[in-house]
Enzyme design. Structure first.
Site, PDB file in Angstrom:
ATOM      1  N   GLU A 157      -9.823  -4.915   4.568  1.00 18.63           N
ATOM      2  CA  GLU A 157     -10.439  -3.651   4.142  1.00 18.63           C
ATOM      3  C   GLU A 157     -11.361  -3.895   2.952  1.00 18.63           C
ATOM      4  O   GLU A 157     -11.207  -4.877   2.214  1.00 18.63           O
ATOM      5  CB  GLU A 157      -9.358  -2.647   3.759  1.00 18.63           C
ATOM      6  CG  GLU A 157      -8.542  -3.023   2.526  1.00 18.63           C
ATOM      7  CD  GLU A 157      -8.216  -1.820   1.655  1.00 18.63           C
ATOM      8  OE1 GLU A 157      -9.135  -1.018   1.390  1.00 18.63           O
ATOM      9  OE2 GLU A 157      -7.065  -1.701   1.219  1.00 18.63           O
ATOM     10  N   HIS A 187       0.836  -1.215   0.000  1.00 13.09           N
ATOM     11  CA  HIS A 187       0.000   0.000   0.000  1.00 13.09           C
ATOM     12  C   HIS A 187       0.864   1.255   0.000  1.00 13.09           C
ATOM     13  O   HIS A 187       0.736   2.112  -0.883  1.00 13.09           O
ATOM     14  CB  HIS A 187      -0.922  -0.034   1.214  1.00 13.09           C
ATOM     15  CG  HIS A 187      -1.797   1.170   1.358  1.00 13.09           C
ATOM     16  ND1 HIS A 187      -2.818   1.448   0.484  1.00 13.09           N
ATOM     17  CD2 HIS A 187      -1.788   2.174   2.276  1.00 13.09           C
ATOM     18  CE1 HIS A 187      -3.417   2.554   0.857  1.00 13.09           C
ATOM     19  NE2 HIS A 187      -2.809   3.028   1.937  1.00 13.09           N
ATOM     20  N   ASP A 234      -4.576  -1.599   5.134  1.00 18.08           N
ATOM     21  CA  ASP A 234      -4.709  -1.235   3.720  1.00 18.08           C
ATOM     22  C   ASP A 234      -3.699  -2.023   2.902  1.00 18.08           C
ATOM     23  O   ASP A 234      -2.537  -2.154   3.306  1.00 18.08           O
ATOM     24  CB  ASP A 234      -4.469   0.265   3.519  1.00 18.08           C
ATOM     25  CG  ASP A 234      -5.557   1.104   4.171  1.00 18.08           C
ATOM     26  OD1 ASP A 234      -6.659   0.573   4.382  1.00 18.08           O
ATOM     27  OD2 ASP A 234      -5.282   2.282   4.486  1.00 18.08           O
ATOM     28  N   HIS A 287     -13.639  -0.976   6.997  1.00 20.92           N
ATOM     29  CA  HIS A 287     -13.098   0.129   6.188  1.00 20.92           C
ATOM     30  C   HIS A 287     -13.797   0.204   4.828  1.00 20.92           C
ATOM     31  O   HIS A 287     -13.165   0.155   3.780  1.00 20.92           O
ATOM     32  CB  HIS A 287     -11.586  -0.065   6.003  1.00 20.92           C
ATOM     33  CG  HIS A 287     -10.868   1.189   5.559  1.00 20.92           C
ATOM     34  ND1 HIS A 287     -10.826   1.602   4.256  1.00 20.92           N
ATOM     35  CD2 HIS A 287     -10.174   2.105   6.260  1.00 20.92           C
ATOM     36  CE1 HIS A 287     -10.124   2.709   4.152  1.00 20.92           C
ATOM     37  NE2 HIS A 287      -9.716   3.042   5.370  1.00 20.92           N
TER      38      HIS A 287
END
Length: 601
Positions: free
Chosen positions: A121, A75, A96, A334
């Site tokens: 997520e 990420h 993430d 998320h």
């Protein structure tokens, strides 16, 4: 602030960048927004003292029960997914992650760890992005067209990740197209510091940047310079990368307010914007004005484009990670409620595992299989494997190549031992002799005997039956045949024939019948009893022997064509022939089929 006093585990790049991000967050919240109940700079320093850095794919044993392992998330610099195991239960927390490699980072990857729960997520739960090359070409064309006409291009980005990705893209394009006369800037401060750490941790980038690192560091930008606020009103075209990426505060919002009224300018939003931010209002609204805050409304005449260069996994990437990880349960976080619900149903339908999408603050109870660890005795394993391999050799022959493949390695083999439970100790599976020694107990041997009498008058060749029994059991067990004693021995199972003479006199109440009976009394034929003896550890073998024995005797009786009914074939043992005779003819219980271990003593 939360009272946690234990260790904090981070990757090395995260440990280096984290205090800078926290301090920047504190300044914005306290000095610009006036927050009072917030952490201080001293708290950040105290927090960083608790940090324990770890490498990718390194397994750390926090305690005897807890272990953690980090995997590359792709990420931003230093991003990692964590596999956490507590006892027999395990969780993967992704944070993430990005499943698509880009110009400066690789794609996320994880072992097939099969955790009880995967927490992932779901930012782009329903989005499948188009080709990255098409997006890059469209992005560069729009930027080039705008600056050639004298316009200014604002690109709101976060300091980590997208800023470096798009800077590398613009740098390469400016070099190829000889556009050095058009200035490109990034907002000084956080982005500039982040670039220094990208240079430092070059080993976390993708293979292309690593290969070119010897000749040139890709983060030493030739055409991109730091930006000053005084440059906002300079004439002519320019490109500016400014933080934050959602236009909700900071340099990017200040520049947007200045450039938005000019129709020659352009704003390109390359990532996700949370509902309520200025960036989200620009993407969702079609009106000419946008509300900056409760007191400020801004007329927007510049062009607004959304070209997604987000470093979050799309729907395809999320499904790819789930299949790669093979969890027993999935929990989505998320993301937006409606999109998470859609992805949840897709996971259940396509992958066939339970999936949860709880709201913030909710508690979810997820059932997991109970696994009890057992310490296995080496002596027991060796003994059981030796018996297993000997059995396979008896079936296939010593010279067979199949035996060698079975022996090395043996993936599945039955193990029988004694489970030992002791206070403050692991459960153990031991050999019986080891268990007796460990517990201080005397070892006893249990032996079983089953006797089955063959009915008088039934023509059965017991020698032939024993021969056939030997032939049937030889491929499966280690069999020893004793011809002289009419014995067949399989492990501890001993099959023998017991022949004994017995006589009985008929009793009568009248003396006359008694005298006539005594003159004609004759000895009855000898009783034949099949005796099977075995130790308790060979119960399965004994059951198999008893079943085969009954089948052979009944089969031989059928072949002999005897008129004796099958129910008279096997009788329970008796002390006299007269009682045996009455039992064979008068009791219907003997009509039941032969059952192994019947009449055990």
């Amino acid at each position: 602030m939360v009272g946690y006093d234990g260790p904090v585990y981070m990757t090395h790049p995260t440990k280096a960048i984290c205090p800078i991000l926290l301090e920047d967050f504190r300044k914005i919240a306290v000095e610009r927004k006036g927050e009072s109940n917030f952490f201080t700079s001293q708290m950040i320093k105290a927090c960083m003292k608790k940090v324990r850095p770890m490498n990718l794919h390194e397994t750390l044993h926090v305690t005897d029960e807890i272990e953690i392992k980090a995997y590359y998330a792709g990420h931003v610099l230093g991003a990692a997914m964590f596999y956490v195991k507590v006892g027999s239960e395990s969780v993967v927390y992704t944070g993430d992650y990005n499943m698509t490699p880009d110009r400066h980072l690789g794609s996320a990857w994880i072992d097939k760890v099969r955790p009880d729960l995967l927490i992932t997520e779901s930012t782009y739960a329903t989005t499948i992005r188009d080709s990255k090359r098409c997006r890059e070409r469209d992005f560069l064309k729009r930027v080039h067209d705008c600056v050639e006409k004298g316009g200014k291009v604002l690109i709101p980005v976060f300091a980590l990740g997208r800023a470096q990705e798009l800077c590398i893209l613009i740098e390469s394009y400016w070099e190829q197209m000889n556009l050095g006369h058009i200035p490109v800037y990034f907002s000084a401060g956080l982005v500039e510091k982040a670039n220094l750490y990208y240079k430092l941790f070059i080993n976390w980038t993708n293979q292309k940047i690593k290969r070119t690192f010897v000749k040139r560091n890709m983060f030493d930008f030739k055409h991109i310079k730091p930006f000053e606020r005084s440059m906002m009103d300079l004439p002519g075209g320019m490109v500016l990368f400014a933080t934050p990426g959602m236009l909700h505060a900071g340099m990017s919002l200040d520049v947007f307010k200045r450039w938005a009224p000019d129709e020659n300018n352009m704003v390109i939003i390359p990532g996700y914007c949370v509902v309520g931010t200025v960036g989200n209002k620009l993407l969702t609204g079609r009106q000419q004005t946008v509300e900056i805050d409760k007191r400020t409304t801004l007329e927007v005449r510049c062009q607004v484009k959304n070209l997604s260069f987000s470093a979050h996994a799309d729907a395809k990437g999320i499904m790819q990670l789930i299949k790669m990880c093979e969890p027993r349960n999935v929990l989505l976080v998320h993301g937006e409620k409606g999109k998470m619900a859609f992805l949840k149903q897709r996971i259940i339908r396509e992958i066939g595992i339970p999936c949860y999408d709880p709201p913030n603050g909710a508690t979810v109870c997820i059932p997991t299989p109970m696994q009890v660890p057992v310490d296995l005795s080496v002596k027991l394993v060796k003994r059981q494997l030796a018996a297993y391999c000997a059995q396979e050799e008896a079936i296939l022959g010593d010279s067979s190549q199949m035996v060698k493949r079975i022996r090395f390695p043996v993936e599945h083999a039955p193990v029988r031992g004694v489970l030992v439970f002791q206070e403050n100790s692991h459960i153990k599976l031991l050999d019986p002799s080891e268990a007796a020694a460990e517990l201080g107990k005397t070892s006893h041997k249990l032996k079983f005997v089953s006797r089955k009498r063959i009915a008088p008058g039934v023509d059965i060749n017991i020698r032939k039956i024993f021969d056939e029994l030997h032939l049937l059991l030889s491929p499966l067990e280690q069999v020893q045949l004793r011809d002289e004693d009419d014995h067949v021995i399989v492990r501890s199972v001993d099959i023998s024939l017991d022949v004994s003479s017995s006589s009985s006199s008929s009793s009568s109440s009248s003396s006359s019948s008694s005298s006539s009976s005594s003159s004609s009394s004759s000895s009855s034929p000898p009783a034949r009893v099949v005796v099977v003896r075995w130790n308790y550890e060979d119960e399965e073998t004994a059951a198999r022997v008893l079943a085969i024995l009954a089948h052979l005797i009944i089969g031989q009786q059928d072949q002999s064509g005897s008129s004796t009914t099958r129910t008279k074939l096997l009788l329970p043992p008796s002390s006299s022939s007269s009682s045996s005779s009455s039992s064979s003819t008068g009791k219907k219980e003997d009509d039941e089929p032969f059952i192994p271990m019947e009449d055990c003593e």
